[in-house]
Write a protein that holds these residues in place. Structure first.
Motif, mmCIF file in Angstrom:
data_model
loop_
_atom_site.group_PDB
_atom_site.id
_atom_site.type_symbol
_atom_site.label_atom_id
_atom_site.label_comp_id
_atom_site.label_asym_id
_atom_site.label_seq_id
_atom_site.Cartn_x
_atom_site.Cartn_y
_atom_site.Cartn_z
ATOM 1 N N TRP A 91 0.835 -1.192 0.000
ATOM 2 C CA TRP A 91 0.000 0.000 0.000
ATOM 3 C C TRP A 91 0.875 1.249 0.000
ATOM 4 N N ARG A 92 1.939 1.223 0.769
ATOM 5 C CA ARG A 92 2.857 2.355 0.838
ATOM 6 C C ARG A 92 3.511 2.615 -0.518
ATOM 7 N N GLN A 93 3.928 1.548 -1.204
ATOM 8 C CA GLN A 93 4.546 1.696 -2.520
ATOM 9 C C GLN A 93 3.542 2.236 -3.539
ATOM 10 N N PHE A 94 2.301 1.749 -3.471
ATOM 11 C CA PHE A 94 1.264 2.241 -4.374
ATOM 12 C C PHE A 94 1.032 3.731 -4.156
ATOM 13 N N ALA A 110 3.039 5.960 -2.884
ATOM 14 C CA ALA A 110 4.195 6.745 -3.317
ATOM 15 C C ALA A 110 4.226 6.887 -4.837
ATOM 16 N N ALA A 111 3.900 5.809 -5.549
ATOM 17 C CA ALA A 111 3.942 5.844 -7.012
ATOM 18 C C ALA A 111 2.790 6.653 -7.612
ATOM 19 N N GLN A 112 1.652 6.678 -6.925
ATOM 20 C CA GLN A 112 0.461 7.336 -7.461
ATOM 21 C C GLN A 112 0.096 8.619 -6.732
ATOM 22 N N ALA A 113 0.976 9.140 -5.890
ATOM 23 C CA ALA A 113 0.650 10.297 -5.046
ATOM 24 C C ALA A 113 0.133 11.477 -5.856
ATOM 25 N N HIS A 114 0.698 11.715 -7.024
ATOM 26 C CA HIS A 114 0.271 12.856 -7.838
ATOM 27 C C HIS A 114 -1.167 12.716 -8.326
ATOM 28 N N ALA A 115 -1.711 11.498 -8.299
ATOM 29 C CA ALA A 115 -3.046 11.256 -8.838
ATOM 30 C C ALA A 115 -4.078 10.959 -7.753
ATOM 31 N N ILE A 116 -3.706 11.121 -6.474
ATOM 32 C CA ILE A 116 -4.601 10.739 -5.376
ATOM 33 C C ILE A 116 -5.144 11.960 -4.656
ATOM 34 N N LEU A 117 -6.436 11.925 -4.432
ATOM 35 C CA LEU A 117 -7.122 12.901 -3.604
ATOM 36 C C LEU A 117 -7.819 12.108 -2.507
ATOM 37 N N ALA A 118 -7.607 12.466 -1.252
ATOM 38 C CA ALA A 118 -8.244 11.784 -0.124
ATOM 39 C C ALA A 118 -9.158 12.754 0.597
ATOM 40 N N CYS A 119 -10.199 12.223 1.220
ATOM 41 C CA CYS A 119 -11.111 13.090 1.964
ATOM 42 C C CYS A 119 -11.608 12.376 3.212
ATOM 43 N N VAL A 148 -16.389 18.781 9.741
ATOM 44 C CA VAL A 148 -15.577 19.482 8.756
ATOM 45 C C VAL A 148 -15.163 18.473 7.688
ATOM 46 N N LEU A 149 -15.509 18.749 6.444
ATOM 47 C CA LEU A 149 -15.103 17.897 5.329
ATOM 48 C C LEU A 149 -13.823 18.472 4.733
ATOM 49 N N ILE A 150 -12.766 17.646 4.721
ATOM 50 C CA ILE A 150 -11.491 18.101 4.175
ATOM 51 C C ILE A 150 -11.062 17.182 3.037
ATOM 52 N N PHE A 151 -10.317 17.751 2.118
ATOM 53 C CA PHE A 151 -9.719 17.024 1.000
ATOM 54 C C PHE A 151 -8.231 17.320 1.022
ATOM 55 N N ILE A 152 -7.411 16.327 0.670
ATOM 56 C CA ILE A 152 -5.977 16.558 0.570
ATOM 57 C C ILE A 152 -5.467 15.938 -0.720
ATOM 58 N N GLU A 153 -4.692 16.731 -1.463
ATOM 59 C CA GLU A 153 -4.014 16.226 -2.655
ATOM 60 C C GLU A 153 -2.710 15.602 -2.174
ATOM 61 N N HIS A 154 -2.552 14.310 -2.361
ATOM 62 C CA HIS A 154 -1.366 13.634 -1.846
ATOM 63 C C HIS A 154 -0.079 14.110 -2.510
ATOM 64 N N GLY A 155 -0.140 14.403 -3.782
ATOM 65 C CA GLY A 155 1.073 14.802 -4.497
ATOM 66 C C GLY A 155 1.654 16.116 -4.005
ATOM 67 N N PHE A 192 -7.655 9.095 -8.481
ATOM 68 C CA PHE A 192 -8.143 8.262 -7.389
ATOM 69 C C PHE A 192 -8.669 9.130 -6.255
ATOM 70 N N LEU A 193 -9.823 8.761 -5.736
ATOM 71 C CA LEU A 193 -10.380 9.410 -4.554
ATOM 72 C C LEU A 193 -10.442 8.358 -3.453
ATOM 73 N N ILE A 194 -9.785 8.635 -2.348
ATOM 74 C CA ILE A 194 -9.766 7.701 -1.224
ATOM 75 C C ILE A 194 -10.616 8.291 -0.101
ATOM 76 N N HIS A 195 -11.518 7.476 0.415
ATOM 77 C CA HIS A 195 -12.313 7.870 1.583
ATOM 78 C C HIS A 195 -12.711 6.614 2.333
ATOM 79 N N ASP A 196 -13.180 6.791 3.568
ATOM 80 C CA ASP A 196 -13.604 5.644 4.349
ATOM 81 C C ASP A 196 -15.029 5.248 3.973
ATOM 82 N N ARG A 197 -15.599 4.344 4.731
ATOM 83 C CA ARG A 197 -16.934 3.831 4.402
ATOM 84 C C ARG A 197 -18.052 4.575 5.107
#
Length: 155
Positions: free
Chosen positions: A49-52, A54-63, A78-85, A123-128
């Protein structure tokens, strides 16, 4: 058993042991595999997961939602978004009563704010959390030719 069947995870191994008459908890199987240095994940050959990330950080948005307790004992979400890259943080919004429709609107607002940078995000990462509805994942469909939904859409 894990070395002979590299695609089996700890739950599958626990199930096979149960069929053979050995009662053991899945967490115990996980601990045994961990102690033996065997990754209990079903896919042991791919990137971690860590390698993924790191390789895709520029394309990941998490919230995610943060909970803020006020001095007057009110709870705000509070709803927050972070661009990993770039590690750029975006404030989606603050409300006392979040709903799925409210979260969708905040995602739409973010797509407008991102403009051309939206093209690089895949990619958008969020919990359930139930507030992250299917409509939330589709909030940017039609924007720069990309989608965030991993279940029914492709980028």
């Amino acid at each position: 058993m894990a070395r002979e069947n590299p695609t089996w995870g700890h739950r599958r191994i626990q199930g096979e042991l149960a069929r053979l008459g050995y009662t053991i908890a899945a967490s115990t199987v996980w601990e045994i595999l961990h102690t033996a240095g065997i990754d209990p994940a079903p896919q042991r050959t791919g990137p971690s997961w860590r390698q993924f990330l790191a390789a895709q950080a520029h394309a990941i948005l998490a919230c995610d939602f943060l909970v803020v307790e006020t001095v007057l004992l009110k709870r705000l979400y509070v709803l927050i978004f972070i661009e990993h890259g770039t590690r750029r943080l975006h404030l989606g919004g603050v409300t006392a009563h979040p709903t799925g429709a409210w979260a969708v609107q905040q995602a739409r607002n973010l797509t407008m704010d991102l403009g051309d940078r939206l093209e690089t995000l895949r990619f958008l990462i969020h919990d359930r959390d139930p507030l992250f509805t299917a409509a939330f994942a589709h909030a940017n469909v039609g924007q720069a030719g990309s989608t965030w939904c991993g279940r029914c859409c492709t980028a």
